[in-house]
Design an enzyme around this catalytic site. Sequence first.
Site, short mmCIF file in Angstrom:
data_model
loop_
_atom_site.label_atom_id
_atom_site.label_comp_id
_atom_site.label_asym_id
_atom_site.label_seq_id
_atom_site.Cartn_x
_atom_site.Cartn_y
_atom_site.Cartn_z
N LEU A 186 0.78 -1.24 0.00
CA LEU A 186 0.00 0.00 0.00
C LEU A 186 0.81 1.29 0.00
CD1 LEU A 186 -2.83 -1.13 2.44
CD2 LEU A 186 -2.62 -1.47 -0.01
N LEU A 209 3.46 4.12 -1.48
CA LEU A 209 3.96 4.61 -2.77
C LEU A 209 5.44 4.24 -2.88
CD1 LEU A 209 2.71 6.34 -5.04
CD2 LEU A 209 3.68 8.34 -3.91
N HIS A 240 -4.17 -3.93 -9.10
CA HIS A 240 -5.18 -3.12 -8.40
C HIS A 240 -6.54 -3.79 -8.59
CE1 HIS A 240 -6.69 0.44 -6.43
NE2 HIS A 240 -7.69 0.42 -7.28
C1 GAR Z 1 -5.53 -7.62 -3.79
O1 GAR Z 1 -6.90 -7.69 -4.11
C2 GAR Z 1 -4.87 -6.46 -4.51
O2 GAR Z 1 -5.43 -6.19 -5.75
C3 GAR Z 1 -5.12 -5.34 -3.55
O3 GAR Z 1 -4.93 -5.89 -2.27
C4 GAR Z 1 -5.36 -7.25 -2.31
C5 GAR Z 1 -4.29 -8.10 -1.64
O4 GAR Z 1 -4.76 -9.41 -1.47
N1 GAR Z 1 -4.23 -4.24 -3.80
C6 GAR Z 1 -4.59 -2.97 -3.66
O5 GAR Z 1 -5.70 -2.63 -3.27
C7 GAR Z 1 -3.51 -1.95 -4.02
N2 GAR Z 1 -4.07 -0.65 -4.19
P1 GAR Z 1 -3.77 -10.56 -1.06
O6 GAR Z 1 -2.95 -10.05 0.13
O7 GAR Z 1 -4.65 -11.70 -0.67
O8 GAR Z 1 -2.90 -10.86 -2.25
#
Ligand code: GAR
Length: 192
Positions: free
Chosen positions: A88, A90, A107
Amino acid sequence: MFKRKIHIAIFASGTGSNAVKIIDFFKEEKNISFSVLSNKKDAPVLEKAQNLGVETFTFNRDEFFKQEEVLNYLKSKQTTLVVLAGFLWLVPSNIIKNFTNRIINIHPALLPKYGGKGMYGMKVHQAVVENKEKESGITIHYVDEQYDHGTVILQEKCIVEEKDTPEDVAQKIHQLEHYHYPRVVEAILNMM
Ligand code: GAR
Protein backbone atom coordinates in the site's frame (compact mmCIF):
# COMPACT_ATOMS: atom_id res chain seq x y z
CA MET A 1 11.69 -23.15 -18.63
CA PHE A 2 13.84 -20.11 -17.91
CA LYS A 3 17.54 -20.68 -18.68
CA ARG A 4 18.86 -17.56 -16.96
CA LYS A 5 18.73 -16.79 -13.25
CA ILE A 6 15.72 -14.70 -12.27
CA HIS A 7 14.86 -13.13 -8.94
CA ILE A 8 11.37 -11.86 -8.21
CA ALA A 9 10.88 -9.57 -5.22
CA ILE A 10 7.26 -9.50 -4.07
CA PHE A 11 6.12 -6.60 -1.88
CA ALA A 12 3.02 -7.38 0.20
CA SER A 13 1.46 -5.99 3.38
CA GLY A 14 -1.44 -8.33 4.01
CA THR A 15 -2.82 -11.80 3.55
CA GLY A 16 -0.61 -12.59 0.61
CA SER A 17 -2.89 -14.82 -1.44
CA ASN A 18 -1.53 -13.32 -4.67
CA ALA A 19 2.06 -13.72 -3.49
CA VAL A 20 1.43 -17.39 -2.73
CA LYS A 21 -0.22 -17.99 -6.14
CA ILE A 22 2.73 -16.44 -7.95
CA ILE A 23 5.33 -18.41 -5.98
CA ASP A 24 3.36 -21.61 -6.51
CA PHE A 25 2.93 -20.99 -10.25
CA PHE A 26 6.72 -21.00 -10.74
CA LYS A 27 7.56 -23.83 -8.35
CA GLU A 28 9.06 -26.06 -11.10
CA GLU A 29 11.32 -23.26 -12.33
CA LYS A 30 14.70 -23.99 -10.82
CA ASN A 31 16.19 -20.71 -12.03
CA ILE A 32 13.56 -18.49 -10.42
CA SER A 33 14.00 -17.42 -6.82
CA PHE A 34 11.77 -15.21 -4.71
CA SER A 35 11.88 -12.88 -1.77
CA VAL A 36 8.90 -11.36 0.01
CA LEU A 37 9.27 -7.85 1.40
CA SER A 38 6.87 -6.18 3.80
CA ASN A 39 6.44 -3.05 5.88
CA LYS A 40 4.33 -5.05 8.36
CA LYS A 41 6.26 -7.32 10.67
CA ASP A 42 3.10 -9.31 11.51
CA ALA A 43 1.68 -9.60 7.99
CA PRO A 44 0.36 -13.14 7.39
CA VAL A 45 2.15 -13.15 4.03
CA LEU A 46 5.50 -13.43 5.83
CA GLU A 47 4.72 -16.72 7.54
CA LYS A 48 3.23 -18.09 4.31
CA ALA A 49 6.40 -17.18 2.43
CA GLN A 50 8.63 -18.73 5.07
CA ASN A 51 6.59 -21.93 4.96
CA LEU A 52 7.29 -22.03 1.22
CA GLY A 53 11.01 -21.62 1.90
CA VAL A 54 11.07 -18.05 0.63
CA GLU A 55 13.32 -15.44 2.26
CA THR A 56 11.53 -12.46 3.82
CA PHE A 57 12.66 -8.92 4.51
CA THR A 58 10.85 -6.30 6.57
CA PHE A 59 11.46 -2.59 6.74
CA ASN A 60 10.05 0.51 8.40
CA ARG A 61 8.98 3.84 6.95
CA ASP A 62 12.40 5.50 7.25
CA GLU A 63 14.23 2.55 5.77
CA PHE A 64 11.86 2.63 2.82
CA PHE A 65 11.46 6.34 2.16
CA LYS A 66 14.63 7.96 3.49
CA GLN A 67 17.35 5.33 3.34
CA GLU A 68 18.71 2.88 0.81
CA GLU A 69 18.03 -0.32 2.83
CA VAL A 70 15.34 -1.69 0.55
CA LEU A 71 17.08 -0.69 -2.66
CA ASN A 72 20.30 -2.30 -1.42
CA TYR A 73 18.44 -5.48 -0.56
CA LEU A 74 16.88 -5.63 -4.06
CA LYS A 75 20.31 -5.07 -5.62
CA SER A 76 21.95 -7.70 -3.41
CA LYS A 77 19.43 -10.23 -4.74
CA GLN A 78 20.07 -9.14 -8.34
CA THR A 79 16.32 -8.60 -8.61
CA THR A 80 14.90 -9.03 -12.11
CA LEU A 81 11.32 -7.95 -11.41
CA VAL A 82 9.51 -6.28 -8.52
CA VAL A 83 5.91 -7.40 -8.04
CA LEU A 84 3.55 -5.47 -5.77
CA ALA A 85 0.80 -7.72 -4.43
CA GLY A 86 -1.33 -5.94 -1.87
CA PHE A 87 1.36 -3.39 -1.02
CA LEU A 88 0.00 0.00 0.00
CA TRP A 89 2.91 2.45 0.17
CA LEU A 90 3.96 4.61 -2.77
CA VAL A 91 7.25 3.30 -4.15
CA PRO A 92 9.96 5.98 -3.72
CA SER A 93 11.82 7.35 -6.72
CA ASN A 94 15.19 5.79 -5.80
CA ILE A 95 13.64 2.36 -6.36
CA ILE A 96 11.59 3.40 -9.41
CA LYS A 97 14.70 4.87 -11.10
CA ASN A 98 16.69 1.68 -10.54
CA PHE A 99 13.90 -0.55 -11.82
CA THR A 100 12.44 1.27 -14.81
CA ASN A 101 9.67 -0.87 -16.34
CA ARG A 102 10.56 -3.62 -13.89
CA ILE A 103 7.96 -2.90 -11.18
CA ILE A 104 4.36 -4.01 -11.60
CA ASN A 105 1.27 -3.69 -9.43
CA ILE A 106 -2.16 -5.24 -9.28
CA HIS A 107 -5.18 -3.12 -8.40
CA PRO A 108 -8.60 -4.62 -7.60
CA ALA A 109 -10.63 -2.32 -9.90
CA LEU A 110 -10.77 -1.07 -13.45
CA LEU A 111 -8.38 1.89 -13.23
CA PRO A 112 -8.63 4.84 -13.49
CA LYS A 113 -11.86 4.13 -11.59
CA TYR A 114 -11.48 3.47 -7.86
CA GLY A 115 -7.74 4.18 -7.76
CA GLY A 116 -5.48 6.55 -5.85
CA LYS A 117 -4.31 6.98 -2.27
CA GLY A 118 -6.55 5.27 0.26
CA MET A 119 -8.29 3.13 -2.36
CA TYR A 120 -7.26 -0.42 -1.62
CA GLY A 121 -8.66 -3.85 -0.80
CA MET A 122 -12.20 -3.92 0.62
CA LYS A 123 -12.54 -0.12 0.39
CA VAL A 124 -12.54 -0.47 -3.37
CA HIS A 125 -15.22 -3.18 -3.37
CA GLN A 126 -17.39 -1.24 -0.90
CA ALA A 127 -17.26 1.80 -3.18
CA VAL A 128 -18.08 -0.31 -6.24
CA VAL A 129 -21.18 -1.77 -4.52
CA GLU A 130 -22.27 1.60 -3.09
CA ASN A 131 -22.11 3.13 -6.56
CA LYS A 132 -24.17 0.27 -8.01
CA GLU A 133 -21.57 -0.52 -10.64
CA LYS A 134 -22.57 -3.25 -13.08
CA GLU A 135 -18.99 -4.44 -13.49
CA SER A 136 -15.62 -4.30 -11.81
CA GLY A 137 -12.32 -6.00 -12.50
CA ILE A 138 -8.57 -5.98 -12.11
CA THR A 139 -5.81 -3.83 -13.50
CA ILE A 140 -2.19 -4.93 -13.74
CA HIS A 141 0.08 -2.02 -14.55
CA TYR A 142 3.65 -0.76 -14.49
CA VAL A 143 4.44 1.35 -11.45
CA ASP A 144 5.49 4.96 -11.66
CA GLU A 145 5.79 7.69 -9.05
CA GLN A 146 2.03 8.20 -8.66
CA TYR A 147 -0.53 5.91 -7.07
CA ASP A 148 -2.21 3.48 -9.49
CA HIS A 149 -0.99 5.44 -12.49
CA GLY A 150 1.55 3.68 -14.74
CA THR A 151 0.95 2.04 -18.12
CA VAL A 152 -1.74 -0.61 -18.06
CA ILE A 153 -0.60 -4.13 -18.97
CA LEU A 154 -3.88 -6.01 -18.54
CA GLN A 155 -7.46 -5.39 -17.44
CA GLU A 156 -10.01 -8.14 -16.89
CA LYS A 157 -13.65 -7.59 -15.97
CA CYS A 158 -16.23 -9.36 -13.86
CA ILE A 159 -19.96 -8.75 -13.53
CA VAL A 160 -21.30 -7.16 -10.34
CA GLU A 161 -24.84 -8.37 -9.65
CA GLU A 162 -27.31 -6.17 -7.79
CA LYS A 163 -27.35 -8.64 -4.90
CA ASP A 164 -23.54 -8.79 -4.59
CA THR A 165 -21.99 -7.68 -1.31
CA PRO A 166 -18.47 -6.19 -1.19
CA GLU A 167 -17.32 -9.63 -0.01
CA ASP A 168 -18.85 -11.25 -3.10
CA VAL A 169 -17.06 -8.75 -5.32
CA ALA A 170 -13.80 -9.34 -3.45
CA GLN A 171 -14.11 -13.05 -4.13
CA LYS A 172 -14.69 -12.54 -7.86
CA ILE A 173 -11.75 -10.15 -8.03
CA HIS A 174 -9.43 -12.51 -6.19
CA GLN A 175 -10.31 -15.26 -8.65
CA LEU A 176 -9.32 -13.03 -11.56
CA GLU A 177 -6.15 -11.92 -9.78
CA HIS A 178 -5.03 -15.42 -8.90
CA TYR A 179 -5.44 -16.59 -12.49
CA HIS A 180 -3.97 -13.62 -14.32
CA TYR A 181 -1.20 -12.19 -12.12
CA PRO A 182 1.17 -15.19 -12.33
CA ARG A 183 0.62 -15.38 -16.10
CA VAL A 184 1.35 -11.69 -16.58
CA VAL A 185 4.55 -12.09 -14.54
CA GLU A 186 5.53 -14.99 -16.82
CA ALA A 187 4.78 -12.97 -19.97
CA ILE A 188 6.87 -10.05 -18.74
CA LEU A 189 9.80 -12.31 -17.87
CA ASN A 190 9.59 -13.75 -21.39
CA MET A 191 9.76 -10.26 -22.88
CA MET A 192 12.81 -9.21 -20.83
C1 GAR B 1 -5.53 -7.62 -3.79
O1 GAR B 1 -6.90 -7.69 -4.11
C2 GAR B 1 -4.87 -6.46 -4.51
O2 GAR B 1 -5.43 -6.19 -5.75
C3 GAR B 1 -5.12 -5.34 -3.55
O3 GAR B 1 -4.93 -5.89 -2.27
C4 GAR B 1 -5.36 -7.25 -2.31
C5 GAR B 1 -4.29 -8.10 -1.64
O4 GAR B 1 -4.76 -9.41 -1.47
N1 GAR B 1 -4.23 -4.24 -3.80
C6 GAR B 1 -4.59 -2.97 -3.66
O5 GAR B 1 -5.70 -2.63 -3.27
C7 GAR B 1 -3.51 -1.95 -4.02
N2 GAR B 1 -4.07 -0.65 -4.19
P1 GAR B 1 -3.77 -10.56 -1.06
O6 GAR B 1 -2.95 -10.05 0.13
O7 GAR B 1 -4.65 -11.70 -0.67
O8 GAR B 1 -2.90 -10.86 -2.25
